[in-house]
Scaffold this motif. Sequence first.
Motif, PDB file in Angstrom:
ATOM      1  N   CYS A  37       0.829  -1.206   0.000  1.00 39.72           N
ATOM      2  CA  CYS A  37       0.000   0.000   0.000  1.00 39.72           C
ATOM      3  C   CYS A  37       0.866   1.259   0.000  1.00 39.72           C
ATOM      4  O   CYS A  37       1.876   1.318   0.689  1.00 39.72           O
ATOM      5  CB  CYS A  37      -0.858   0.052   1.271  1.00 39.72           C
ATOM      6  SG  CYS A  37      -2.208  -1.105   1.311  1.00 39.72           S
ATOM      7  N   LEU A  41       0.964   1.265   4.606  1.00 41.34           N
ATOM      8  CA  LEU A  41       0.014   0.864   5.642  1.00 41.34           C
ATOM      9  C   LEU A  41       0.668  -0.286   6.394  1.00 41.34           C
ATOM     10  O   LEU A  41       1.199  -1.207   5.781  1.00 41.34           O
ATOM     11  CB  LEU A  41      -1.304   0.413   5.013  1.00 41.34           C
ATOM     12  CG  LEU A  41      -2.389  -0.056   5.984  1.00 41.34           C
ATOM     13  CD1 LEU A  41      -2.912   1.107   6.823  1.00 41.34           C
ATOM     14  CD2 LEU A  41      -3.547  -0.709   5.239  1.00 41.34           C
ATOM     15  N   ALA A 128      -7.054   3.146   7.838  1.00 44.77           N
ATOM     16  CA  ALA A 128      -7.706   1.840   7.914  1.00 44.77           C
ATOM     17  C   ALA A 128      -8.188   1.624   9.342  1.00 44.77           C
ATOM     18  O   ALA A 128      -7.586   2.132  10.289  1.00 44.77           O
ATOM     19  CB  ALA A 128      -6.745   0.724   7.516  1.00 44.77           C
ATOM     20  N   TYR A 166     -10.071  -0.580   4.510  1.00 48.00           N
ATOM     21  CA  TYR A 166      -9.194   0.506   4.080  1.00 48.00           C
ATOM     22  C   TYR A 166     -10.050   1.737   3.811  1.00 48.00           C
ATOM     23  O   TYR A 166     -11.110   1.640   3.186  1.00 48.00           O
ATOM     24  CB  TYR A 166      -8.479   0.067   2.799  1.00 48.00           C
ATOM     25  CG  TYR A 166      -7.350   0.955   2.365  1.00 48.00           C
ATOM     26  CD1 TYR A 166      -6.232   1.118   3.173  1.00 48.00           C
ATOM     27  CD2 TYR A 166      -7.386   1.608   1.140  1.00 48.00           C
ATOM     28  CE1 TYR A 166      -5.178   1.921   2.774  1.00 48.00           C
ATOM     29  CE2 TYR A 166      -6.326   2.410   0.725  1.00 48.00           C
ATOM     30  CZ  TYR A 166      -5.228   2.563   1.552  1.00 48.00           C
ATOM     31  OH  TYR A 166      -4.191   3.353   1.151  1.00 48.00           O
TER      32      TYR A 166
END
Length: 246
Positions: A37, A41, A128, A166
Motif C-alpha cells: 500500500c 500501511l 484503515a 481501508y
Amino acid sequence: MLEANPDEQDVIRYTNRVYLPNEWRSILFTPDTRDFCTPPLLEILNTNIPEKKAYIGFENFTDKDAVIVPPWVTGVIGQSGDEVKVSLVKSLPECFQINLIPLDKEFFQLVQNPEFTILNALHQKYTAVIEGQIIEIQMGEKIFKIEVGELQVINSGKPENAKSAYLLNCDVYCTLNNKDKIDLHTEMVIDEESEICPTCFLVVKKVDMDIHKEKCNETMYSCTLCGNRIKGGNFKAHLLDEHNQQ
Ligand SMILES: [Zn+2]
Ligand SMILES: [Zn+2]
C-alpha cells in the motif's frame, strides 16, 4: 512501542499515524515495498497478545528505538513499553460503509449533521480501521472517543461484511449508532458568542467566523450522499445541483 509525548501527540493524536525508528528507513521505502500500500500501511500487533492489532500509517522517523503511537493505539493493543511486531500490508479491502458509535454522551448534543462532521474528521487521518477498536477524533476544539462498529467492504464489486477496512480515497458511507439512545434531534446548546458554520457545522466564535469561513471555503469535504470531495465554498451548490437538497 511507546505512547507519544505531548509534542508528538500534537501531530498524531487524532490519526492512525506513527513515528518509526530511524533504522527502519532502509526497509520502508525501497523498490521491494512498491507492491505494498502507498502511502505505507502497517499492521502493528502485540508480540505477547497477537490477536490485539491495529492498522497504522507512517508520519515520520524518530531517533528513539521504538514505534511511537497515538494513545488510542496503546489502548487497543496493550500498554506503552510493550513489545510489538510491525509489518507492511499489501492490500486491504476498500471500505464501502462504516458504522461508528460515539461514546461521549454529549456528542449528539454538540455536533450538528454528525455523519458529515465525523466522516470529515476521519478523512485522511485514519487510513484503515478494525471493528471494535476505539479511536479518537477532533472536531474543532472538541475531542470525541468513537468506537468502530460494523464495516462493509467491496469484494469483487459487491459489498460484504468485514472485520477491517481501508479508508483512504474510498467513497465511504457513514452511519452512526447511538449507544445511549439519546434523542438524535436534541437542539444544540451554544453560547451567545458562538454560531454554527453553515458549511462544516462546527461551532465557531462569532468574532472568528470571517477568518473561519475563508479557510472553510477552501477546505475539501466529503459529501455524505455521494462520497465525492467538494470544496467548502461549492458545497451548497453541490447539494442543490446533485442531490436536490437545500
Ligand atoms: Zn466551517
Ligand atoms: Zn454529493
